[in-house]
Enzyme design. Sequence first.
Site, PDB file in Angstrom:
ATOM      1  N   GLU A 108       0.817  -1.213   0.000  1.00 55.63           N
ATOM      2  CA  GLU A 108       0.000   0.000   0.000  1.00 55.63           C
ATOM      3  C   GLU A 108       0.853   1.266   0.000  1.00 55.63           C
ATOM      4  O   GLU A 108       0.471   2.259  -0.604  1.00 55.63           O
ATOM      5  CB  GLU A 108      -0.988  -0.011   1.173  1.00 55.63           C
ATOM      6  CG  GLU A 108      -2.056  -1.101   1.057  1.00 55.63           C
ATOM      7  CD  GLU A 108      -2.940  -0.986  -0.196  1.00 55.63           C
ATOM      8  OE1 GLU A 108      -3.111   0.125  -0.716  1.00 55.63           O
ATOM      9  OE2 GLU A 108      -3.443  -2.032  -0.658  1.00 55.63           O
ATOM     10  N   GLY A 147       9.982   6.483  -7.406  1.00 53.00           N
ATOM     11  CA  GLY A 147       9.722   7.909  -7.149  1.00 53.00           C
ATOM     12  C   GLY A 147       9.271   8.161  -5.718  1.00 53.00           C
ATOM     13  O   GLY A 147       9.059   7.228  -4.934  1.00 53.00           O
ATOM     14  N   ASP A 155      -8.724   5.856  -1.473  1.00 54.19           N
ATOM     15  CA  ASP A 155      -7.744   6.457  -2.384  1.00 54.19           C
ATOM     16  C   ASP A 155      -8.543   7.137  -3.501  1.00 54.19           C
ATOM     17  O   ASP A 155      -9.775   7.249  -3.428  1.00 54.19           O
ATOM     18  CB  ASP A 155      -6.769   5.393  -2.910  1.00 54.19           C
ATOM     19  CG  ASP A 155      -7.431   4.377  -3.824  1.00 54.19           C
ATOM     20  OD1 ASP A 155      -8.684   4.345  -3.901  1.00 54.19           O
ATOM     21  OD2 ASP A 155      -6.710   3.607  -4.485  1.00 54.19           O
ATOM     22  N   TYR A 165      -5.378   6.526   5.022  1.00 59.62           N
ATOM     23  CA  TYR A 165      -5.567   5.541   3.952  1.00 59.62           C
ATOM     24  C   TYR A 165      -4.844   4.230   4.268  1.00 59.62           C
ATOM     25  O   TYR A 165      -5.438   3.142   4.265  1.00 59.62           O
ATOM     26  CB  TYR A 165      -5.079   6.099   2.593  1.00 59.62           C
ATOM     27  CG  TYR A 165      -5.053   5.009   1.566  1.00 59.62           C
ATOM     28  CD1 TYR A 165      -6.224   4.635   0.916  1.00 59.62           C
ATOM     29  CD2 TYR A 165      -3.893   4.280   1.308  1.00 59.62           C
ATOM     30  CE1 TYR A 165      -6.233   3.580   0.033  1.00 59.62           C
ATOM     31  CE2 TYR A 165      -3.888   3.219   0.432  1.00 59.62           C
ATOM     32  CZ  TYR A 165      -5.064   2.873  -0.208  1.00 59.62           C
ATOM     33  OH  TYR A 165      -5.076   1.813  -1.064  1.00 59.62           O
TER      34      TYR A 165
HETATM   35  N1  ADE Z   1      -4.282   0.670  -5.218  1.00 61.33           N
HETATM   36  C1  ADE Z   1      -4.145   0.881  -3.913  1.00 61.33           C
HETATM   37  N2  ADE Z   1      -4.294  -0.241  -3.218  1.00 61.33           N
HETATM   38  C2  ADE Z   1      -4.527  -1.209  -4.108  1.00 61.33           C
HETATM   39  C3  ADE Z   1      -4.737  -2.588  -4.024  1.00 61.33           C
HETATM   40  N3  ADE Z   1      -4.705  -3.189  -2.848  1.00 61.33           N
HETATM   41  N4  ADE Z   1      -4.949  -3.259  -5.153  1.00 61.33           N
HETATM   42  C4  ADE Z   1      -4.947  -2.630  -6.332  1.00 61.33           C
HETATM   43  N5  ADE Z   1      -4.757  -1.346  -6.487  1.00 61.33           N
HETATM   44  C5  ADE Z   1      -4.527  -0.632  -5.388  1.00 61.33           C
END
Ligand code: ADE
Length: 369
Positions: free
Chosen positions: A46, A90, A147, A129
């Site tokens: 994450e 990044g 998100d 988040y």
């Molecule tokens: N973007 C953020 N978390 C995600 C996840 N667990 N799977 C796919 N896209 C993501």
Amino acid sequence: MEISVNHDSIESIQEALSAWFATDKRALPWRKPPHRGDAYAVLVSEVMLQQTRVETVVPYFEAWMERWPTVEALAAATEDDVLDAWQGLGFYQRARRLHEAAKRIVEDHGGQVPSSKEELEALPGVGAYTSAAVRSFAFGDAVPAVDGNTARVWARMVGERVDISKARVKREAARSLAPLVEGEGGHLVEALIELGAMVCTPRDPSCSECPLVEACQAYKEGRCQEIPVPRSTGTIPEIEVVALLVKDPSGRVLLRRRPRGGLLGGLWGLPMVEREDAEPLDAAADRCIPGFEVEVEEGALGSVEHVFSHKRWRVQVHRARAVDGAFAVGSKEEGWAWCAWSKREGFASSALDGKVFDAVGEASLTLEA
Ligand code: ADE
């Protein structure tokens, strides 16, 4: 702002979302054993996914988990190795904070990723988040992790023209979506993220495939294209940057490690500074290598554009040499190194530095030192 789902229909919506996720979700490495449900793996994935595309993250996540399979292993790594492994993703501050979080988890929590909101959000780099994602995916404590994807799904469900880049809007989305995921383990939380990424996309959403159409106000009103509103962008300043290509007699190139805490802190690149308004080239060049007088060539070897979130850099690379013979710069520990061109990948550097290296090109390195 409330989603228009009454108590009777909430179960059928949950079932539809759950069924869609079970059949249509992507087979991503953090969704499979041994990583699925492992709080450390959730934290790593994450944090990587915070500002980077899924396709880019996948190989980095796999390599990372192979190299540091546990929180203890990451805590014991050197910062150089961590930055090196992050190279290309990044936003390097994320890597430093993740490393710092691993050390705290080992020191303060006996190596166990904590499960409470308060303890998680006390860790470096863990905000609302990431904490919601860890609680949902690792501890089964379903809390919406909002998100951009989930926020867009929600904005369309409530049919409001909101700016989903705003933290206040994301908090409202988390509050309003809570009943939809409650009591359902964490999988519906991830299903909402996936739905936003795969179906409820920013442009041309695939509403005919969406398990939530019945609860979607924007769909009912035919307004999916206009919700959410585009993020309001101010114009970002463009800044001239001077970078120096300096070689020693054996052809090695001078690299500088940027000070920690600043932009791209801790990463290596050619010595460079932002040019102040109307600052002469030689004055800026002198600032690139403090304590030495620099003779700089006027014509640039190459030029690179790079956009950060808050400014745009136009980097001009100039060849330079020391007026008094050689640059007796400090050691690697002090942030200076002479590096053979072929060895430059051994120094953790950013995408910007990669572009600068490319612009310089190997050809120019055959020029006289
Ligand atoms: N973007 C953020 N978390 C995600 C996840 N667990 N799977 C796919 N896209 C993501």
